[in-house]
Design an enzyme around this catalytic site. Structure first.
Site, mmCIF file in Angstrom:
data_model
loop_
_atom_site.group_PDB
_atom_site.id
_atom_site.type_symbol
_atom_site.label_atom_id
_atom_site.label_comp_id
_atom_site.label_asym_id
_atom_site.label_seq_id
_atom_site.Cartn_x
_atom_site.Cartn_y
_atom_site.Cartn_z
ATOM 1 N N GLY A 1 -38.473 -16.541 69.370
ATOM 2 C CA GLY A 1 -38.647 -17.975 69.305
ATOM 3 C C GLY A 1 -37.956 -18.757 70.405
ATOM 4 N N HIS A 2 -36.703 -18.452 70.690
ATOM 5 C CA HIS A 2 -35.959 -19.320 71.606
ATOM 6 C C HIS A 2 -36.330 -19.112 73.065
ATOM 7 C CE1 HIS A 2 -32.692 -16.838 73.560
ATOM 8 N NE2 HIS A 2 -33.058 -15.997 72.611
ATOM 9 N N CYS B 1 -19.573 -10.533 84.433
ATOM 10 C CA CYS B 1 -18.175 -10.717 84.785
ATOM 11 C C CYS B 1 -17.292 -10.082 83.724
ATOM 12 C CB CYS B 1 -17.847 -12.210 84.915
ATOM 13 S SG CYS B 1 -16.152 -12.523 85.446
ATOM 14 N N THR C 1 -35.097 -13.802 51.439
ATOM 15 C CA THR C 1 -35.936 -14.994 51.330
ATOM 16 C C THR C 1 -36.209 -15.555 52.714
ATOM 17 O OG1 THR C 1 -34.952 -15.501 49.187
ATOM 18 C CG2 THR C 1 -36.108 -17.287 50.306
ATOM 19 N N GLN D 1 -40.013 -12.210 76.885
ATOM 20 C CA GLN D 1 -40.169 -13.113 78.027
ATOM 21 C C GLN D 1 -41.631 -13.440 78.323
ATOM 22 O OE1 GLN D 1 -37.995 -14.833 79.591
ATOM 23 N NE2 GLN D 1 -36.083 -13.860 78.944
ATOM 24 N N ASN E 1 -36.752 -9.685 82.085
ATOM 25 C CA ASN E 1 -36.068 -10.958 81.910
ATOM 26 C C ASN E 1 -35.363 -11.444 83.164
ATOM 27 O OD1 ASN E 1 -34.696 -8.502 80.809
ATOM 28 N ND2 ASN E 1 -32.894 -9.812 80.961
#
Length: 409
Positions: free
Chosen positions: A221-222, A346, A258, A202, A174
């Site tokens: 998905g994203h 960070c 579901t 990726q 990634n």
């Protein structure tokens, strides 16, 4: 379902400029998350409104949702070369990784199962491995990578034992985009009777994938223009896994609950669009833009730009570089016209080097100066020109440091 949802290019579908990117900085953080394709959003909308039925219901309200889930399953399967029944929908890539690793270890029945992974895996895999050690008595071997972030198959071969039940190696990193030699690694695992899992979060949609040599593969998905909250795990027929959610038997009994029809539809449409992109040369267009960005930076900042990861065996959209004389987070803070990532984390104001770059053998200075610039469906030549100019200008200013005080009046 409208034909253009699959067949059209973004421009033909009225999405040449994504509304979420309009007026904002140049978006070069597609590896973090992708904008939801408007065609994906349109396809899922009916299942958030009129087509509300439970896909498991036998009456008419469940018919269209049930058919939509199975159509989406077939679309995801087609993208990766699987059979539809081998696709299990999950709520995320991390959950799919958990189902694969925990599921395989528990189902093995081995009193001291051996799991092998490698040092630059996503935390979803590495942290699951640590949990398997704590909670299930697993013995985990984390293999080193070379300076390009690649795992040598010979290193895996030497680590395999008769107690190895699972090997988990990602398809593409990634941060650097490094592409692991998955086919070779999977073949070695198979010769020792171990299952092979590949986190392709990726890689899916960016490069061709074929699961025929694999046992388990994660899709997210994203990372491919669908919403957050949906993923899938390919589970080869015959592979036994302990369920990740117990209950009503949905998703082959591996993930009860579901089904979220709208999100399953979204992932299916996104998979179909990704397959179309792969077939029509979209990755080559993006690779051209990535290489142009790298060329502009390297030429303008001669001797200061260093590529992190392999030059050839990487994702077509990913450029990870370190620029001498400037910290990555400082450089991005000085270029608000560019949205990108560093590899550092960070903690209470203190930045720590990327574990991925550290595992590749890079020292703290190089790791802290790293930038991850990742392109995608809506990246343009103008974006690259704008981003390159802004980064070059900021890097030159940062290297010069603060101006010397003028003479006293």
């Amino acid at each position: 379902m409208k034909d253009w949802l699959i067949d059209a290019t973004p421009a033909q579908a009225g999405a040449s400029a994504h509304p979420g990117l309009a007026g904002g900085p140049v978006y070069l953080d597609y590896n973090a998350t992708t904008p939801v394709d408007p065609r994906v959003a349109e396809a899922m909308l009916p299942y958030l409104t009129n087509l509300f039925g439970n896909p498991s219901s036998s009456h008419s309200y469940g018919e269209q949702p049930g058919a939509a889930v199975e159509r989406a399953r077939a679309q995801v399967a087609a993208l990766i070369g699987a059979r539809p029944r081998e696709v299990v929908f999950t709520a995320s890539g991390s959950e799919a990784d958990l189902l694969a690793l925990r599921g395989a270890v528990i189902a093995s029945g081995h009193p001291r199962p051996h799991v092998i992974t490698q040092a630059t895996e996503h935390p979803a895999v590495l942290e699951t491995c640590r949990a398997l050690e704590r909670l299930h008595g697993a013995r985990v071997t984390t293999l080193p990578v070379d300076g390009a972030g690649l795992l040598d198959p010979a290193v895996l071969e030497a680590a395999l034992t008769d107690e190895t039940v699972l090997v988990s190696v990602m398809a593409a990193n990634n941060e650097t985009g490094a592409l692991q030699p998955i086919a070779d690694l999977a073949a070695l695992a198979r010769t020792r009777g171990a299952l092979f899992h590949c986190d392709a979060a990726q890689a899916a949609g960016k490069i061709p994938l074929d699961v025929q040599a694999l046992d388990l593969l994660t899709v997210v998905g994203h990372k491919m223009y669908a919403p957050k909250g949906i993923g899938a795990l390919y589970v080869r027929d015959g592979v036994a896994l302990e369920p990740v959610v117990y209950g009503g038997g949905q998703e082959r009994g591996l993930r009860a609950g579901t089904e979220n029809v709208a999100l399953a539809v979204a992932l299916g449409i996104a998979a179909g669009l990704a397959a179309h992109d792969l077939a029509t040369g979209a990755p080559a267009r993006i690779a051209h833009l990535r290489d142009d960005l790298q060329r502009r930076l390297t030429t303008a900042l001669q001797g200061r730009v260093h590529l992190n990861g392999p030059a050839e065996h990487r994702l077509p959209n990913t450029l990870n570089i370190s620029i001498d004389g400037v910290l990555g987070h400082d450089l991005l803070a000085a270029t608000p016209s560019v949205a990108a990532s560093t590899g550092s984390a960070c903690h209470s104001g203190t930045h720590t080097p990327s574990p991925v770059l550290s595992a590749m053998g890079h020292d703290a200075a190089r790791a802290l100066s790293a930038l991850r610039l990742s392109l995608g469906r809506w990246s343009t030549e103008a974006d690259i020109e704008t981003a390159a100019a802004a980064l070059i200008n900021a890097a030159r200013i940062r290297e010069q440091g603060p101006a010397a005080p003028g003479p006293e009046a």
